[in-house]
Design an enzyme around this catalytic site. Structure first.
Site, mmCIF file in Angstrom:
data_model
loop_
_atom_site.group_PDB
_atom_site.id
_atom_site.type_symbol
_atom_site.label_atom_id
_atom_site.label_comp_id
_atom_site.label_asym_id
_atom_site.label_seq_id
_atom_site.Cartn_x
_atom_site.Cartn_y
_atom_site.Cartn_z
ATOM 1 N N LYS A 206 0.732 -1.185 -0.003
ATOM 2 C CA LYS A 206 0.017 0.104 0.013
ATOM 3 C C LYS A 206 0.845 1.458 0.049
ATOM 4 O O LYS A 206 1.854 1.436 0.862
ATOM 5 C CB LYS A 206 -1.138 0.016 1.310
ATOM 6 C CG LYS A 206 -2.088 1.179 0.972
ATOM 7 C CD LYS A 206 -2.834 0.950 2.501
ATOM 8 C CE LYS A 206 -3.971 2.139 2.313
ATOM 9 N NZ LYS A 206 -4.925 2.019 3.497
ATOM 10 N N SER B 139 -9.791 2.022 2.439
ATOM 11 C CA SER B 139 -9.079 2.887 1.454
ATOM 12 C C SER B 139 -7.726 2.000 0.824
ATOM 13 O O SER B 139 -7.255 2.330 -0.004
ATOM 14 C CB SER B 139 -8.268 3.882 2.407
ATOM 15 O OG SER B 139 -7.636 3.253 3.451
ATOM 16 N N SER C 143 -10.718 -0.054 6.474
ATOM 17 C CA SER C 143 -9.714 0.241 5.079
ATOM 18 C C SER C 143 -9.016 -1.026 4.746
ATOM 19 O O SER C 143 -8.828 -1.287 3.481
ATOM 20 C CB SER C 143 -8.773 1.275 5.592
ATOM 21 O OG SER C 143 -9.501 2.447 5.275
#
Lengths: 484, 482
Positions: free
Chosen positions: A76, A151, A175
């Site tokens: 990420k 997210s 997320s």
């Protein structure tokens, strides 16, 4: 190759069935061919990946290899990576190249894993659809017109489309678990303090926690094993021993007490999703679990409390992006105020600005008691509710998201509806608990995830239950059409 | 200043704590350095970095709390004070707000009239310093130096219980002394190790209600504190006398004009949006830690002064001078301990020749080119009669210049005292032979002339003659020939 577990990949590398370079090339090719349509990656680090794969192959040959050595992963873009851009999905950090590695990056490097690239995400991890990225929305591989959740949407989409065998994520209010649910993959958010936050670009410090997304629970266990553990550089990191997360092949969950929180199965729950979860619960019963109804009365306070506390912390955490030392800086500032105002107006997207404003407001003198303090009290009640529930249950089970993947743009104009995407995940962050999302079925052709929550530092129970469930089901092995 | 108005003064002191590394990072906390060479990733607030508390600062605050008889919090919380400024890298300062580590202490200060006054200390809390904005660093631009960012400070807030500039300075000096003797502050005022914000208000004599106060910020010397307060009292009194009102505002003291003036710019009520720092867990200070710190507390200035009087038999004045700083006191104890001539001799030389030399060189005892044991060696040579007072001074000067030991200098310069009877007798015989007139005067009863003979002997021996021996031999010679 596509449906092998990390354990199987590890064995394949050791047996010389394939090399890390071959494995890495395989996934880089998939990213090259299918990545753009999903927009799952912000950067692909092919050259570095192949160098690392060569190094991994040497290690595999010469000894000293870790079980994960040579296995590729997607990272990420919120974890600092030395020498590679770390954008956090924001124009503010579009040109930021970190001079240091996050603790998670360090540990994955040390294990010899091979980073394929950095995944797309909602800007500064603020969002539930991945539409808030400066780099554009990510598409859900199950239906390109739909969002992957957020997210960690890039990570979830990448794993669902098998552009990477596993990915890192972070989870502040859901997320990891919500996009895992929407993309049909397994995602684990460990106990707050289990994984070092050092080098994770902060959104809401008291809630942020790093975790893993992969096809199966066993895969997540292997990667979490590598990144979990005390780090003196993070004062909220806990000095607790890390147990062996990988469940034995013949593990069972007979007698495991599964709590079903009444509030997770209320009238608001989409009946189609409710049916999938009930089916999954039935499967757990089949495996010998006992089910018991529990209650989390303060559950309804979790979204209001979260949307005070998280913006409050974010308003302060994001103050450092001022154009003075790094990151975006406006052209020719007239004075200091102009520098701040234009730099931040240009560098931040709408959702980030909204949360910074909300956070600034709730911390303001005269409002602090009414908002921030009250939210902290709600947080304690939520925590206490969970503690009581865990007196009667070993794990809690419910949905991970109130809906399946929704259409791009469907909720973008309505922040409150968007915020409620996290209604089943937020309370877990407020309580600091570990939880896992397991693919449990489909509704309307889209994946549905079951969320399982455990007491603090009982990740091993989640992996054991997940492993037993996934031994009997194949939802986690299903791939979106066109990506098989 | 008019007696109609009673000044009410409170001080906020910022004491820089003497640690090797910064409060929340591993970067060196030392003063100075080329800009931005003492600032690490944490200090420049890169994305993702986190603060880790330097445990040393906790113990320092606890020690201070014990000394001022304060309540020491068992659980203390770090809070974020949010504001934007280019030299504040995170956009917030880590400080303490609701649960400071030290609360409700007392400090006794000596008054000019010989009395003692107890001053309340509301709180002392820990916080990190900001960096420095260097205006006009280049091309009319402002530069930012983050070397100071993150260095540990203890903010000490007095109650508004000081009644004059003199009391304020006495209070500040006392805090300075405590910081230095506890070893938690280097006490270097020029480098900003103790900075002061002053709150001053006036009220009609005898009134209960406080007047409107003005704050004078960033005073870094005792003299400026004193002058700024004196000036501010005068200014406010004149204002009130003429029927005006004091504005609640922040002012700056200009030492060149010896006046205070309002800080530039509109006074905005800053809202710092304090909240507990989620990156730092609340700090637990168990009683065992307080006990541990208490057991290791060093001697403070008064205790040391009393001990010097009691154990070394020094005068109050000598004791005051020799406990001016912990370094001075340690130097004295080193010297006195090694000196066969006794502590008074050591005290005399330290308050005399050594102090003069230090003053002349403009340095402190910490930078003294002479080692305490070396001075003791010199004093030994006085005590055992090798040196006269006069020659000892010459030896001292040479030692100061070269750093050499006393014996080395004495041997090299032939400065040892002459006590040898034969040698002295010969000199005396010569002096008397050349002083017929004076010998005659002496013998006619004019005994004052004796001093003349001593002087001649000293002159002939360049002051090296043992005075007692000279006296004895001179008397002998003069009486013999009688």
């Amino acid at each position: 190759m596509l449906n092998r577990s990390l354990g199987e990949l590890s064995r394949g590398l050791r047996n010389g069935d394939f090399s890390s370079v071959e494995l890495t090339r395989f996934f880089l090719d998939r990213i090259e061919n299918r990545g753009a349509e999903l927009n799952a990656f912000i950067s692909v680090t092919a050259e570095r990946a192949l160098d690392d794969a060569h190094a991994a192959d040497r290690k595999l040959r010469d000894g000293g290899a870790h079980p994960l050595t040579g296995i590729p992963y997607a990272h990420k873009d919120l974890f600092c990576t030395e020498g590679v851009a770390t954008t956090c999905g924001s124009a503010m950090l579009a040109d930021f190249v970190s001079p240091y590695d996050a603790a998670v990056s360090e540990r994955l490097n040390a294990a010899g894993m091979v980073m394929l690239g950095k995944t797309n995400m909602d800007e500064f991890a603020m969002g539930s659809s991945n539409e808030n990225s400066f780099y554009g929305a990510v598409r859900n591989p199950w239906d390109a017109a739909r969002v992957p959740g957020g997210s960690s949407g890039g990570s979830a989409a990448a794993v669902a489309a098998r552009l990477a065998p596993c990915a890192t994520g972070t989870d502040t209010g859901g997320s990891i678990r919500q996009p895992a649910s929407l993309c049909g993959v397994t995602g684990v958010k460990p106990t707050y303090g289990r994984v070092s936050r050092y080098g994770m670009v902060a959104f809401a410090s008291s809630l942020d926690q790093a975790g893993v997304l992969a096809a199966g629970a066993g895969d997540c266990a292997l990667v979490l094993q590598a990144i979990a553990g005390f780090d003196p550089r993070d004062s909220t990191s806990m000095d607790e021993p890390v147990p062996d997360y990988t469940p034995p092949a013949d593990a069972n969950i007979r007698g495991l007490r599964v709590g079903l929180p009444r509030e997770y199965f209320g009238a608001d729950l989409d009946p189609a999703i409710g049916a999938v979860i009930e089916q999954a619960v039935a499967a757990l019963r089949q495996l010998g679990c006992e089910t018991v109804e529990v209650s989390l009365p303060a559950m309804s306070l979790s979204a209001p409390a979260y949307y005070i506390l998280a913006p409050a912390e974010c308003s302060s955490n994001l103050a450092r992006y001022d154009g003075v030392r790094y990151g975006h800086r406006c052209d020719a500032p007239a004075d200091c105020d102009d520098l701040y105002t234009r730099t931040r107006a240009e560098g931040f997207g709408a959702e980030v600005k909204r949360r910074v404003l909300v956070g600034t407001y709730v911390l303001s003198s005269g409002y602090y008691d009414a908002y921030y303090l009250k939210a902290q009290k709600a947080r304690r009640r939520i925590r206490d509710d969970f503690a009581r529930a865990f007196e009667r249950a070993d794990v809690l089970v419910g949905p991970a998201s109130p809906t399946t993947a929704f259409r791009l743009g469907e909720k973008a104009g309505d922040p409150v509806t968007m915020y409620l995407s996290d209604v089943y995940t937020i309370a877990v962050n407020l309580a600091g608990l570990p939880a896992i999302t397991l693919p449990a079925g489909v509704a309307g052709g889209l994946p549905v995830g079951m969320q399982m929550i455990a007491p603090h530092f009982r990740e091993q129970d989640l992996f054991r239950a997940g492993h037993c469930y996934q031994r009997e089901t194949d939802w986690h092995r299903r791939m979106p059409e066109g990506f098989e | 200043m008019t007696e109609r108005w009673q000044p009410v003064i409170g001080l906020e002191l910022h004491m820089r704590l003497k640690t090797a590394s910064k409060m929340f990072s591993g970067a060196a906390s030392a003063y100075g350095g080329a800009p931005n060479t003492r600032a690490c990733a944490v200090d420049i607030a890169l994305p993702g970095v986190l603060p880790v508390l330097n445990g040393g600062v906790l113990k320092m605050a606890v020690a201070f709390g014990i000394v001022i008889n304060a309540r020491i919090a068992e659980r203390s919380v770090f809070a974020r004070k949010n504001y934007f400024y280019p030299d504040l890298p995170k956009g917030y300062q880590i400080s303490q707000y609701e649960s400071p580590i030290v609360e409700d202490g007392q400090l006794e200060i000596a008054l000019d009239d010989g009395g003692v006054k107890s001053v309340g200390i509301e709180r002392a809390h820990l916080e990190e310093d900001a960096g420095k904005s260097v205006h006009g660093a280049a091309d009319g631009m402002t530069g930012v130096d983050l070397n100071r960012a993150g260095t540990p400070l203890m903010e000490i807030v007095s109650r508004p219980q000081l009644a004059s500039a003199g009391e304020a300075v006495a209070y500040m000096k006392k805090i300075h002394s405590i910081g230095c003797f506890l070893g938690i502050c280097d006490g270097n005022m020029q480098e900003g190790s103790l900075r002061c914000d002053v709150n001053v208000s006036l009220k009609p004599a005898g009134a209960k209600r406080l007047g409107v106060r003005a704050e004078i910020k960033n005073l870094n010397s005792f003299r400026f504190v004193e002058r700024a307060i004196r000036h501010e009292i005068k200014r406010q009194a004149a204002l009130l006398e003429s029927g005006g009102e004091v504005a609640q505002e922040t002012r700056l003291y200009d030492p060149d004009l010896d006046a205070t003036r309002p800080m530039r710019g509109k006074e905005e009520a800053e809202d710092y949006r304090y909240f507990p720092d989620p990156d730092l867990l609340p700090v637990a200070i168990p009683p065992s830690l307080v006990d541990e710190v208490r057991a290791a507390l060093p001697e403070l200035q008064e205790q040391m002064r009393e001990r010097f009087v009691r154990d070394y038999g020094l005068s109050q004045a000598d004791a005051v001078q020799l406990t001016a700083s912990p370094e001075m006191a340690a130097w004295f104890e080193d010297c006195a301990g090694a000196c066969g001539g006794g502590p008074q001799l050591a005290a005399n030389w330290m308050t005399g020749a050594l102090s003069a030399a230090l003053n002349h060189a403009g340095i402190g005892i910490a930078d003294c080119p002479l080692d305490a044991r070396r001075l003791a060696g010199l004093l030994d040579r006085i005590a055992d009669g090798t040196l006269t007072g006069n020659t000892a001074r010459k030896v001292f000067d040479e030692m100061w210049r070269t750093g050499a030991g006393a014996d080395e200098v004495i041997a090299g310069k032939g400065l040892a005292q002459i006590s040898d009877t034969g040698e002295l007798a010969a000199v005396i015989a010569e002096v008397l032979a050349n002083s017929e007139k004076q010998v005659a005067q002496y013998r006619s009863g004019k005994e004052k002339v004796f001093g003349y003979f001593v002087g001649q002997v000293m002159k002939a021996t360049q002051g090296r003659a043992n005075p007692a021996e000279v006296n004895r031999l001179l008397k002998e010679s003069l009486e013999k020939a009688d």
